[in-house]
Design a protein around this motif. Structure first.
Motif, mmCIF file in Angstrom:
data_model
loop_
_atom_site.group_PDB
_atom_site.id
_atom_site.type_symbol
_atom_site.label_atom_id
_atom_site.label_comp_id
_atom_site.label_asym_id
_atom_site.label_seq_id
_atom_site.Cartn_x
_atom_site.Cartn_y
_atom_site.Cartn_z
ATOM 1 N N UNK A 1 101.854 76.342 -31.023
ATOM 2 C CA UNK A 1 101.305 76.635 -29.697
ATOM 3 C C UNK A 1 102.038 77.817 -29.078
ATOM 4 N N UNK A 2 103.366 77.796 -29.124
ATOM 5 C CA UNK A 2 104.149 78.860 -28.493
ATOM 6 C C UNK A 2 104.008 80.198 -29.221
ATOM 7 N N UNK A 3 103.840 80.173 -30.522
ATOM 8 C CA UNK A 3 103.699 81.410 -31.299
ATOM 9 C C UNK A 3 102.316 82.031 -31.170
ATOM 10 N N UNK A 4 101.282 81.209 -31.182
ATOM 11 C CA UNK A 4 99.920 81.708 -31.328
ATOM 12 C C UNK A 4 99.130 81.883 -30.038
ATOM 13 N N UNK A 5 99.563 81.243 -28.960
ATOM 14 C CA UNK A 5 98.766 81.290 -27.734
ATOM 15 C C UNK A 5 99.376 82.248 -26.715
ATOM 16 N N UNK A 6 98.505 82.930 -26.004
ATOM 17 C CA UNK A 6 98.950 83.776 -24.894
ATOM 18 C C UNK A 6 99.358 82.873 -23.734
ATOM 19 N N UNK A 7 100.006 83.453 -22.733
ATOM 20 C CA UNK A 7 100.404 82.669 -21.558
ATOM 21 C C UNK A 7 99.178 82.054 -20.879
ATOM 22 N N UNK A 8 98.103 82.817 -20.774
ATOM 23 C CA UNK A 8 96.878 82.312 -20.146
ATOM 24 C C UNK A 8 96.319 81.148 -20.961
ATOM 25 N N UNK A 9 96.298 81.280 -22.274
ATOM 26 C CA UNK A 9 95.782 80.206 -23.124
ATOM 27 C C UNK A 9 96.644 78.953 -23.008
ATOM 28 N N UNK A 10 97.956 79.127 -22.922
ATOM 29 C CA UNK A 10 98.857 77.980 -22.746
ATOM 30 C C UNK A 10 98.579 77.274 -21.426
ATOM 31 N N UNK A 11 98.383 78.071 -20.364
ATOM 32 C CA UNK A 11 98.109 77.490 -19.047
ATOM 33 C C UNK A 11 96.794 76.721 -19.069
ATOM 34 N N UNK A 12 95.753 77.320 -19.631
ATOM 35 C CA UNK A 12 94.450 76.649 -19.700
ATOM 36 C C UNK A 12 94.564 75.371 -20.523
ATOM 37 N N UNK A 13 95.264 75.433 -21.659
ATOM 38 C CA UNK A 13 95.449 74.247 -22.496
ATOM 39 C C UNK A 13 96.188 73.159 -21.726
ATOM 40 N N UNK A 14 97.238 73.527 -21.030
ATOM 41 C CA UNK A 14 98.012 72.545 -20.257
ATOM 42 C C UNK A 14 97.140 71.854 -19.218
#
Length: 185
Positions: free
Chosen positions: A138-151
């Motif tokens: 998750x930390x390697x492959x996702x952008x900050x925006x993608x991490x936020x949306x996923x969260x």
């Protein structure tokens, strides 16, 4: 002090802070401490104290107060909630690197408990390694925006709620979730 500020919006308060009214910081720290405590209750630290997470959350809140720009597109509440959550999760992640011994293990109270059919230590270690690999992915492959949306998505927020937080439309949220799924499969 409370009566002096209670009828002002957060944005008005932060504008006063920008203009040099330093007491606003203390007022906002007091006002948002219940949010910090609520966020801290979602994590349980094995061998640690809930106060440790509250302290980290208050640091995140302080950073939010100092870093918020009144001309931005997000509300202060949304920004503060994000800063608080990120600060707590950063502390938990740092604990895995042995920086903070009490934070080495935690259990999220928001997630369903994992029920292991075997209590074999080897199986538990392999499960833990698989989980850590997923976090790394998750930390390697996702952008900050993608991490936020996923969260937000994993917290059960609707597309409309997520769109409101990130300042995009629901279609953009759906596209982001589809990208996340492709990247993580």
């Amino acid at each position: 002090m409370k009566n002096r500020y209670e009828n002002l919006t957060d944005e008005e308060l932060l504008k006063r802070l920008e203009d040099g009214e330093a007491e606003v910081t203390e007022y906002l720290l007091d006002k948002y401490k219940p949010l910090v405590k609520r966020q801290a209750r979602t994590l349980y630290l094995i061998g640690g104290e809930n106060d440790d997470l509250i302290q980290e959350g208050m640091i995140g809140l302080f950073k939010a107060i100092r870093g918020f720009h009144t001309d931005g597109e997000y509300s202060f509440y949304t920004f503060a909630e994000l800063c608080i959550t990120r600060q707590m999760y950063t502390a938990v992640q740092a604990s895995k690197r042995k920086k903070h011994a009490p934070l080495n293990s935690y259990i999220s109270l928001d997630e369903e408990p994992q029920i292991f059919t075997e209590q074999n230590p080897e199986v538990l270690v392999l499960d833990q390694e698989a989980l850590e690999n997923r976090y790394d992915q998750i930390h390697r492959n996702l952008s900050d925006m993608e991490k936020l949306v996923l969260e937000l998505y994993l917290k059960g927020k609707t597309y409309q709620q997520i769109a409101s937080v990130i300042g995009k439309n629901e279609k953009a949220v759906d596209n982001t979730i589809q990208r996340v799924k492709k990247k993580l499969l």
